[in-house]
Design an enzyme around this catalytic site. Structure first.
Site: not given
Ligand code: DAK
Length: 257
Positions: A65, A108, A111, A131
Site C-alpha cells: 500500500a 498489500g 495480499e 509491515e
Molecule cells: N509506498 C509508497 N512509495 C513506495 C513504496 C510504498 N509501499 N514502495 C516504494 N515506494 C517508492 C519509494 O519511496 C521511491 O520513491 P522516490 O523516493 O523515488 O520518490 C520509489 O518507490 C522507489 O523505491 P526505492 O528507491 O525504495 O527502491 P529500492 O529498490 O531501493 O527498494 C523496496 C525497493 C521495495 C525494498 C523499498 O522501496 C521498500 O521497502 N518499499 C516499501 C515496502 C513496504 O514496506 N511495503 C508495505 C507497505 S504497508 C489496508 C490493507 C492493507 C494495507 C493497508 C491498508 N486496509 C484494509 C485499509 C497494506 C499495508 C502495506 O502494504
C-alpha cells in the site's frame, strides 16, 4: 474507460490489468485500488471475458500500500476511509483472476496477489510482508491467507521478522502455481488464463468459489457448499453438453448456461 494508474488490454478471452505506477514500484494508492476494482468488475461482467490476469511490471508487482498516503492517518481516519470495502469488491470477482508477479510483491501487494486465484511468478519475484518495519501488521488478509498457504512457521518469520520468500521457495510452499523466466512469466500467465477461459464457465465459477471456501470456511460448510454447486451444475446445458461430447468423442461447445 480511461484510467490513470492502471492499463487494460484484452487477449482473446482474457482481460489483462496492469498496475501502472512504475516510479512508486506500483504502490497501491487509493486511485490504483479504485481503478483496479472497477476494471476487475467490468471484465467480470463482460461475457466475452473468461479469466483475468493482474500484473505490475518486471521490477514490481506492487511494493505494498502507498505508505506516503497512509503515514499521517489516525485509526479513525483509516476506519472512515473504509478502504477495506475495495478489497471486498475484489474478493467478489466471479471469473478466475491470475496474478502475474515479477520483482517486489510486498505488503498489500502480496495480499493482493494472494487474494487472486492463482499466481504465476517470474524467477525474480520476491514475496514479503514488511509491515513490521512500519510498526503495523498486514491489514488485508495477509496473516490469514499467508498462514494457510505456507504454514505457521514461515508465516511467523515473514510477518514478525520481515523474512522475504523467493519465487522458488514460494513454489515449494505451494503459494505460487508456476515460476517462469522473467521474459516469459506474463505470456505464461495469459496462456494459462486463456486455457481456463475456454472451459465451461459455470463449472469454473463454482469450482473457484468452492476452493476459495475451503480457505475461508470450516470444512463441513465448505463440503456442503461444494455439494450444492455440484448438484446445481446438473441443471445446466453445459453439463449435458460436456458429458455428451465425451461420449461422442468430440470437444464440448460451452455456452455458459
Ligand atoms: N509506498 C509508497 N512509495 C513506495 C513504496 C510504498 N509501499 N514502495 C516504494 N515506494 C517508492 C519509494 O519511496 C521511491 O520513491 P522516490 O523516493 O523515488 O520518490 C520509489 O518507490 C522507489 O523505491 P526505492 O528507491 O525504495 O527502491 P529500492 O529498490 O531501493 O527498494 C523496496 C525497493 C521495495 C525494498 C523499498 O522501496 C521498500 O521497502 N518499499 C516499501 C515496502 C513496504 O514496506 N511495503 C508495505 C507497505 S504497508 C489496508 C490493507 C492493507 C494495507 C493497508 C491498508 N486496509 C484494509 C485499509 C497494506 C499495508 C502495506 O502494504
Amino acid at each position: 474507460m480511461t484510467y490513470s494508474a492502471i492499463k487494460t488490454e484484452v487477449h482473446d478471452r482474457v482481460g489483462l490489468i496492469q498496475i501502472n505506477r512504475p516510479k512508486a514500484l506500483n504502490a497501491l494508492n487509493t486511485t490504483v485500488m479504485q481503478e483496479l476494482s472497477t476494471a476487475l468488475e467490468d471484465f467480470d461482467a463482460d461475457p466475452d471475458i473468461g479469466a483475468i490476469v493482474l500484473t505490475g511490471d518486471e521490477r514490481a508487482f506492487a511494493a505494498g500500500a502507498d505508505i506516503k498516503e497512509m503515514a499521517g492517518a489516525s485509526a479513525v481516519d483509516m476506519i472512515k476511509a473504509d478502504r477495506i470495502a475495495i478489497w471486498d469488491r475484489i474478493r467478489n470477482i466471479k471469473v478466475p483472476v491470475i496474478a502475474a508477479v515479477s520483482g517486489w510483491c510486498l505488503g498489500g501487494g502480496h495480499e493482493l496477489a494472494m487474494g487472486c486465484d492463482m499466481i504465476v511468478a517470474s524467477e525474480t519475484a520476491i514475496f514479503g510482508q514488511p509491515e513490521i518495519n512500519l510498526g503495523v501488521i498486514p491489514g488485508a488478509g495477509g496473516t490469514q491467507r499467508l498462514t494457510r498457504a505456507v504454514g505457521k512457521a514461515l508465516a511467523m518469520e515473514m510477518v514478525l521478522n520481515n523474512r522475504n520468500m523467493s519465487a522458488d521457495e514460494a513454489l515449494r510452499y505451494g503459494l505460487v502455481n508456476r515460476v517462469a523466466p522473467v521474459e516469459l512469466y506474463l505470456e505464461n500467465a495469459i496462456q494459462l488464463a486463456n486455457e481456463i477461459a475456454e472451459r465451461a464457465p459455470l463449472a469454473i465459477r463454482f469450482g473457484k468459489e468452492a476452493i476459495n471456501n475451503a480457505f475461508e470456511s470450516f470444512l463441513a460448510d465448505g463440503i456442503a457448499d461444494e455439494r450444492r454447486s455440484f448438484y446445481f451444475l446438473f441443471s445446466t446445458e453445459d453439463q449435458k453438453e460436456g458429458m455428451q461430447a465425451f461420449e461422442e468423442k468430440r470437444p464440448a461447445e460451452w455456452k455458459g448456461i
